[in-house]
Design an enzyme around this catalytic site. Sequence first.
Site, PDB file in Angstrom:
ATOM      1  N   HIS A 144       0.683  -1.270   0.127  1.00 43.13           N
ATOM      2  CA  HIS A 144      -0.091   0.068  -0.115  1.00 43.13           C
ATOM      3  C   HIS A 144       0.822   1.301   0.065  1.00 43.13           C
ATOM      4  CE1 HIS A 144      -3.457   2.377   1.235  1.00 43.13           C
ATOM      5  NE2 HIS A 144      -2.840   3.129   1.662  1.00 43.13           N
ATOM      6  N   GLU A 145       1.851   1.440   1.065  1.00 41.87           N
ATOM      7  CA  GLU A 145       2.489   2.436   1.013  1.00 41.87           C
ATOM      8  C   GLU A 145       3.748   2.675   0.111  1.00 41.87           C
ATOM      9  OE1 GLU A 145       1.737   4.664   3.189  1.00 41.87           O
ATOM     10  OE2 GLU A 145       0.541   3.515   4.182  1.00 41.87           O
ATOM     11  N   HIS A 194       1.712   4.291  -2.932  1.00 40.39           N
ATOM     12  CA  HIS A 194       1.816   5.808  -2.841  1.00 40.39           C
ATOM     13  C   HIS A 194       3.193   6.344  -3.350  1.00 40.39           C
ATOM     14  CE1 HIS A 194      -1.950   6.232  -0.649  1.00 40.39           C
ATOM     15  NE2 HIS A 194      -1.598   5.573   0.417  1.00 40.39           N
ATOM     16  N   ASP A 236      -7.693   7.713   2.647  1.00 37.57           N
ATOM     17  CA  ASP A 236      -7.021   7.984   1.227  1.00 37.57           C
ATOM     18  C   ASP A 236      -8.184   8.381   0.391  1.00 37.57           C
ATOM     19  OD1 ASP A 236      -4.648   7.305   2.177  1.00 37.57           O
ATOM     20  OD2 ASP A 236      -4.429   5.427   1.246  1.00 37.57           O
TER      21      ASP A 236
HETATM   22 ZN    ZN Z   1      -2.645   5.204   1.996  1.00 40.26          ZN
END
Ligand code: ZN
Length: 301
Positions: free
Chosen positions: A121-122, A125, A197
């Site tokens: 997930h990170e 980003h 988010d």
């Molecule tokens: Zn996030």
Amino acid sequence: MASTNRPDILDPALLRPGRFDRHILIDRPDVKGREAILKVHVKEKPLNENVDLGVLAKRTPGFTGADLANVVNEGALLTARRGHKTVGMQELEEAIERVIAGPEKKTRVISDKEKRLVAYHEAGHALVSFFLPDTDKLHKISIIPRGRTGGHTLLLPEEDRNYITKSHLLNEVTILLGGRVSEALVLNDISTGAQNDLERASSIVRKMITEYGMSEELGPLTFGHKSEEVFLGRDISRDKNYSDAIAYAIDKEAGTYMENCYKKAREILETNIIKLHRLAECLIEQETINGIEFEEIITAV
Ligand code: ZN
């Protein structure tokens, strides 16, 4: 000086200049930090040679400094109970289990599966932000939980931005969606971790249309009155002063923006899937990565 776990619901009056006007975020320690903390706590204890603090640090993601102090104390108690002279690896490992299962249940160790999810997930980003033009520089990525979020990716502008362009806002939305896209792409599944988010992304596109007059369909108008009263824990709301037809158009255009940004994020991550895997692996191993390490990792593959 004061501390809180919920800075988001403080009365703004408390935060005015001259009051609590400086904010310092304290994160839970990463694997290196945990090892250093353990080192401090074992100083006064007779340690067995078989104790490997590095291994103990790896086994305790999500632990705070106080949790680690507890581990060492529990380990020492177990040692005394067993009549041993030195605190061994076995006692410390049992102590970790005890702290996890402890009466307070406040400590939550992160499972490997969860770690992998947060890492992808990170990494999503971070990579999306790297490949978009005119975005803020990556400062740090972490998969250690902070408050109610699993991990975080911190971007910092190199200089103050006095005004923000439409393309910058759309980039921001694309970066926000990068986490969810990465989960969908690699893990074939999506989690609730992206909820915040998605909320932020939707709020940006709505503001672009209703407040900043950036809409192609509706033109340079603002919609809705801002109601300025702030209540604890509540966002500033907007009174609706437009027709249902306009409301429909706003929703439709917001949907289009989101869809385009989602596609863009997917394009970037698909093209750079090898970098995504590498970055996620490094995050699982190290738990936090700074800006310099980040660029090294992704330019090496
Ligand atoms: Zn996030």
